[in-house]
Motif scaffolding. Sequence first.
Motif, PDB file in Angstrom:
ATOM      1  N   VAL A  43      -7.043   3.262 -20.172  1.00 26.16           N
ATOM      2  CA  VAL A  43      -6.355   3.943 -19.076  1.00 26.16           C
ATOM      3  C   VAL A  43      -6.855   5.376 -18.966  1.00 26.16           C
ATOM      4  CG1 VAL A  43      -4.108   4.749 -18.240  1.00 26.16           C
ATOM      5  CG2 VAL A  43      -4.303   2.514 -19.348  1.00 26.16           C
ATOM      6  N   CYS A  44      -7.268   5.776 -17.795  1.00 28.99           N
ATOM      7  CA  CYS A  44      -7.795   7.134 -17.622  1.00 28.99           C
ATOM      8  C   CYS A  44      -6.959   7.955 -16.644  1.00 28.99           C
ATOM      9  CB  CYS A  44      -9.257   7.095 -17.195  1.00 28.99           C
ATOM     10  SG  CYS A  44      -9.623   6.059 -15.773  1.00 28.99           S
ATOM     11  N   TRP A  45      -5.659   7.708 -16.630  1.00 25.34           N
ATOM     12  CA  TRP A  45      -4.722   8.534 -15.860  1.00 25.34           C
ATOM     13  C   TRP A  45      -3.627   8.995 -16.804  1.00 25.34           C
ATOM     14  CZ3 TRP A  45      -6.652   3.868 -14.255  1.00 25.34           C
ATOM     15  CH2 TRP A  45      -7.512   3.905 -13.144  1.00 25.34           C
ATOM     16  N   GLY A  46      -3.179  10.227 -16.637  1.00 22.09           N
ATOM     17  CA  GLY A  46      -2.222  10.789 -17.570  1.00 22.09           C
ATOM     18  C   GLY A  46      -0.778  10.439 -17.306  1.00 22.09           C
ATOM     19  N   ASP A  47      -0.466   9.945 -16.100  1.00 24.09           N
ATOM     20  CA  ASP A  47       0.925   9.647 -15.766  1.00 24.09           C
ATOM     21  C   ASP A  47       0.955   8.733 -14.547  1.00 24.09           C
ATOM     22  OD1 ASP A  47       0.961  11.456 -13.277  1.00 24.09           O
ATOM     23  OD2 ASP A  47       0.438  12.866 -14.847  1.00 24.09           O
ATOM     24  N   SER A  48       2.152   8.243 -14.222  1.00 24.26           N
ATOM     25  CA  SER A  48       2.290   7.275 -13.131  1.00 24.26           C
ATOM     26  C   SER A  48       1.933   7.882 -11.774  1.00 24.26           C
ATOM     27  CB  SER A  48       3.727   6.737 -13.088  1.00 24.26           C
ATOM     28  OG  SER A  48       4.649   7.777 -12.806  1.00 24.26           O
ATOM     29  N   GLU A  49       2.202   9.156 -11.597  1.00 22.15           N
ATOM     30  CA  GLU A  49       1.877   9.805 -10.323  1.00 22.15           C
ATOM     31  C   GLU A  49       0.376   9.864 -10.097  1.00 22.15           C
ATOM     32  OE1 GLU A  49       2.241  14.239  -8.287  1.00 22.15           O
ATOM     33  OE2 GLU A  49       3.814  13.563  -9.657  1.00 22.15           O
ATOM     34  N   SER A  50      -0.359  10.274 -11.116  1.00 18.46           N
ATOM     35  CA  SER A  50      -1.819  10.379 -10.981  1.00 18.46           C
ATOM     36  C   SER A  50      -2.437   9.017 -10.681  1.00 18.46           C
ATOM     37  CB  SER A  50      -2.418  10.963 -12.266  1.00 18.46           C
ATOM     38  OG  SER A  50      -1.966  12.281 -12.477  1.00 18.46           O
ATOM     39  N   PHE A  51      -1.929   7.966 -11.332  1.00 18.81           N
ATOM     40  CA  PHE A  51      -2.468   6.623 -11.082  1.00 18.81           C
ATOM     41  C   PHE A  51      -2.183   6.186  -9.648  1.00 18.81           C
ATOM     42  CE2 PHE A  51      -1.558   2.003 -10.940  1.00 18.81           C
ATOM     43  CZ  PHE A  51      -2.861   1.553 -11.074  1.00 18.81           C
ATOM     44  N   ALA A  52      -0.930   6.315  -9.204  1.00 15.76           N
ATOM     45  CA  ALA A  52      -0.578   5.872  -7.853  1.00 15.76           C
ATOM     46  C   ALA A  52      -1.334   6.674  -6.795  1.00 15.76           C
ATOM     47  CB  ALA A  52       0.930   5.990  -7.638  1.00 15.76           C
ATOM     48  N   ALA A  53      -1.472   7.980  -7.020  1.00 10.71           N
ATOM     49  CA  ALA A  53      -2.197   8.816  -6.062  1.00 10.71           C
ATOM     50  C   ALA A  53      -3.675   8.451  -6.028  1.00 10.71           C
ATOM     51  CB  ALA A  53      -2.007  10.296  -6.413  1.00 10.71           C
ATOM     52  N   TRP A  54      -4.257   8.142  -7.195  1.00  7.12           N
ATOM     53  CA  TRP A  54      -5.657   7.715  -7.202  1.00  7.12           C
ATOM     54  C   TRP A  54      -5.825   6.415  -6.425  1.00  7.12           C
ATOM     55  CZ3 TRP A  54      -7.950   3.235  -8.890  1.00  7.12           C
ATOM     56  CH2 TRP A  54      -9.362   3.226  -8.837  1.00  7.12           C
ATOM     57  N   GLY A  97       0.797  -1.223   0.000  1.00  5.79           N
ATOM     58  CA  GLY A  97       0.000   0.000   0.000  1.00  5.79           C
ATOM     59  C   GLY A  97       0.823   1.263   0.000  1.00  5.79           C
ATOM     60  N   ASP A  98       2.142   1.154   0.218  1.00  3.35           N
ATOM     61  CA  ASP A  98       3.002   2.333   0.168  1.00  3.35           C
ATOM     62  C   ASP A  98       3.090   2.861  -1.261  1.00  3.35           C
ATOM     63  OD1 ASP A  98       3.577   2.364   2.855  1.00  3.35           O
ATOM     64  OD2 ASP A  98       5.536   1.385   2.662  1.00  3.35           O
ATOM     65  N   VAL A  99       3.187   4.176  -1.374  1.00  6.35           N
ATOM     66  CA  VAL A  99       3.404   4.818  -2.670  1.00  6.35           C
ATOM     67  C   VAL A  99       4.876   5.197  -2.765  1.00  6.35           C
ATOM     68  CG1 VAL A  99       2.842   6.789  -4.142  1.00  6.35           C
ATOM     69  CG2 VAL A  99       1.044   5.664  -2.819  1.00  6.35           C
ATOM     70  N   LEU A 100       5.516   4.805  -3.860  1.00  3.50           N
ATOM     71  CA  LEU A 100       6.952   5.010  -4.043  1.00  3.50           C
ATOM     72  C   LEU A 100       7.208   6.013  -5.163  1.00  3.50           C
ATOM     73  CD1 LEU A 100       8.111   1.271  -3.947  1.00  3.50           C
ATOM     74  CD2 LEU A 100       7.599   2.809  -2.026  1.00  3.50           C
ATOM     75  N   PRO A 146       9.603  12.241 -11.932  1.00  6.11           N
ATOM     76  CA  PRO A 146       9.677  11.037 -11.090  1.00  6.11           C
ATOM     77  C   PRO A 146       8.685   9.985 -11.563  1.00  6.11           C
ATOM     78  CG  PRO A 146       8.505  12.781  -9.950  1.00  6.11           C
ATOM     79  CD  PRO A 146       9.054  13.396 -11.198  1.00  6.11           C
ATOM     80  N   HIS A 147       9.034   8.724 -11.294  1.00  3.45           N
ATOM     81  CA  HIS A 147       8.141   7.611 -11.629  1.00  3.45           C
ATOM     82  C   HIS A 147       7.537   7.090 -10.333  1.00  3.45           C
ATOM     83  CE1 HIS A 147       6.596   4.491 -14.292  1.00  3.45           C
ATOM     84  NE2 HIS A 147       6.811   3.637 -13.311  1.00  3.45           N
ATOM     85  N   TRP A 148       6.191   7.023 -10.273  1.00  2.00           N
ATOM     86  CA  TRP A 148       5.491   6.607  -9.075  1.00  2.00           C
ATOM     87  C   TRP A 148       4.951   5.195  -9.258  1.00  2.00           C
ATOM     88  CZ3 TRP A 148       2.683  10.340  -5.416  1.00  2.00           C
ATOM     89  CH2 TRP A 148       3.421  11.522  -5.256  1.00  2.00           C
ATOM     90  N   ALA A 149       4.854   4.476  -8.149  1.00  2.00           N
ATOM     91  CA  ALA A 149       4.342   3.108  -8.178  1.00  2.00           C
ATOM     92  C   ALA A 149       3.741   2.774  -6.821  1.00  2.00           C
ATOM     93  CB  ALA A 149       5.459   2.113  -8.517  1.00  2.00           C
ATOM     94  N   VAL A 150       2.867   1.783  -6.800  1.00  2.00           N
ATOM     95  CA  VAL A 150       2.252   1.294  -5.561  1.00  2.00           C
ATOM     96  C   VAL A 150       2.902  -0.034  -5.204  1.00  2.00           C
ATOM     97  CG1 VAL A 150       0.120   0.491  -4.470  1.00  2.00           C
ATOM     98  CG2 VAL A 150       0.065   2.460  -6.031  1.00  2.00           C
ATOM     99  N   PHE A 151       3.407  -0.155  -3.989  1.00  3.79           N
ATOM    100  CA  PHE A 151       4.021  -1.408  -3.554  1.00  3.79           C
ATOM    101  C   PHE A 151       2.919  -2.396  -3.195  1.00  3.79           C
ATOM    102  CE2 PHE A 151       6.104  -4.146  -0.322  1.00  3.79           C
ATOM    103  CZ  PHE A 151       7.090  -4.677  -1.145  1.00  3.79           C
ATOM    104  N   VAL A 171       5.569  -4.137  -7.599  1.00  2.00           N
ATOM    105  CA  VAL A 171       4.900  -2.846  -7.607  1.00  2.00           C
ATOM    106  C   VAL A 171       3.950  -2.808  -8.792  1.00  2.00           C
ATOM    107  CG1 VAL A 171       6.776  -1.601  -6.458  1.00  2.00           C
ATOM    108  CG2 VAL A 171       6.739  -1.751  -8.967  1.00  2.00           C
ATOM    109  N   VAL A 172       2.901  -2.012  -8.657  1.00  2.00           N
ATOM    110  CA  VAL A 172       1.962  -1.782  -9.752  1.00  2.00           C
ATOM    111  C   VAL A 172       2.141  -0.339 -10.186  1.00  2.00           C
ATOM    112  CG1 VAL A 172      -0.455  -1.756 -10.464  1.00  2.00           C
ATOM    113  CG2 VAL A 172       0.352  -3.485  -8.833  1.00  2.00           C
ATOM    114  N   HIS A 173       2.261  -0.118 -11.486  1.00  2.00           N
ATOM    115  CA  HIS A 173       2.561   1.232 -11.970  1.00  2.00           C
ATOM    116  C   HIS A 173       2.051   1.409 -13.393  1.00  2.00           C
ATOM    117  CE1 HIS A 173       6.331  -0.004 -14.380  1.00  2.00           C
ATOM    118  NE2 HIS A 173       5.823  -1.113 -13.898  1.00  2.00           N
ATOM    119  N   LEU A 174       1.949   2.667 -13.805  1.00  2.00           N
ATOM    120  CA  LEU A 174       1.571   3.012 -15.176  1.00  2.00           C
ATOM    121  C   LEU A 174       2.844   3.293 -15.957  1.00  2.00           C
ATOM    122  CD1 LEU A 174      -0.428   3.808 -17.411  1.00  2.00           C
ATOM    123  CD2 LEU A 174      -0.559   6.091 -16.373  1.00  2.00           C
ATOM    124  N   HIS A 175       3.045   2.541 -17.025  1.00  2.00           N
ATOM    125  CA  HIS A 175       4.260   2.682 -17.828  1.00  2.00           C
ATOM    126  C   HIS A 175       3.919   2.555 -19.302  1.00  2.00           C
ATOM    127  CE1 HIS A 175       8.427   2.432 -19.050  1.00  2.00           C
ATOM    128  NE2 HIS A 175       8.227   1.249 -19.609  1.00  2.00           N
TER     129      HIS A 175
END
Length: 281
Positions: free
Chosen positions: A209-220, A132-135, A144-149, A155-159
């Motif tokens: 996919v309805c998020w514009g970048d990895s940060e928006s996806f992880a934050a959502w 559940g941590d956001v990296l 920066p590249h964001w991902a969910v641990f 990790v799950v991420h948008l790439h």
Amino acid sequence: MGNQLDRITHLNYSELPTGDPSGVEKDELRVGVAYFFSDDEEEPDDRSPSDSFRDDSPRHGGGGVGGGCGSGDGGGGGVDGDGIGEDGGAPPLDELEYSAFCCHECIFSKLRASEDLRVHSPAALLSMCKPGDVLELVARAQPPHWAVFAGGDRVVHLHKGEIRADSLLDVSGGRPGRIVNERYRYRPLPAELVVRNAAGHVGLRGGEVCWGDSESFAAWCRFGKREFKAGGEAHSAEQRYFLKVHAAHSTARTLVFRSLEDMIRERRRVDASGPLHELRR
């Protein structure tokens, strides 16, 4: 019903429900909200900058706009224990610092005065993570590249327009990183729901996919707020986002946006251009 309507009319915008309690929004009509789908990746963005303007007036200065963001004028030495590993972490990169506000409420903060910005090797970061941590994986002159641990080493991420589950060591590509659970100031979902949000979208690609970048996806995934989705926010004259850009030995600059999506896009563009380029503009 009357009492319920009266209660809703007195809620602040931040208190309004923005999705299903499970964090997974249903396909339903939402008045005043249009959803657009994007497969744009978060790597250096070649789109035109978002519609923004500078506002350096004192009324938007420092931490006076909202509580909890600080002024950004303090030195290093964070207070967030999540950022400290056994190796002590590498020194902070030469990064710009930010604070963001909506309706005079602090919604985002990346300031050395209130956060440990030291980064850690991928192996050290892996030993620190909880599901559940956001990296945030960082490198100079790159967004920066964001991902969910998700647990284990995954990790799950948008790439590149696809939501994937990969090994953290593979995703990092050697880039150091840190845990950024507290970067956004919204109320987080339970950790198990954050993981479920992320894992439930693995395999989506392109127009799905309805998020514009990895940060928006992880934050959502962490907060469940539709504002992180592309086109997920209704624009209004009253709703504005203020982003303060803090740089050492330079006056803070304030940019104003009509949506959270626009603000994130511009901040990531600034990160990709590098601090020196931004200061010379």
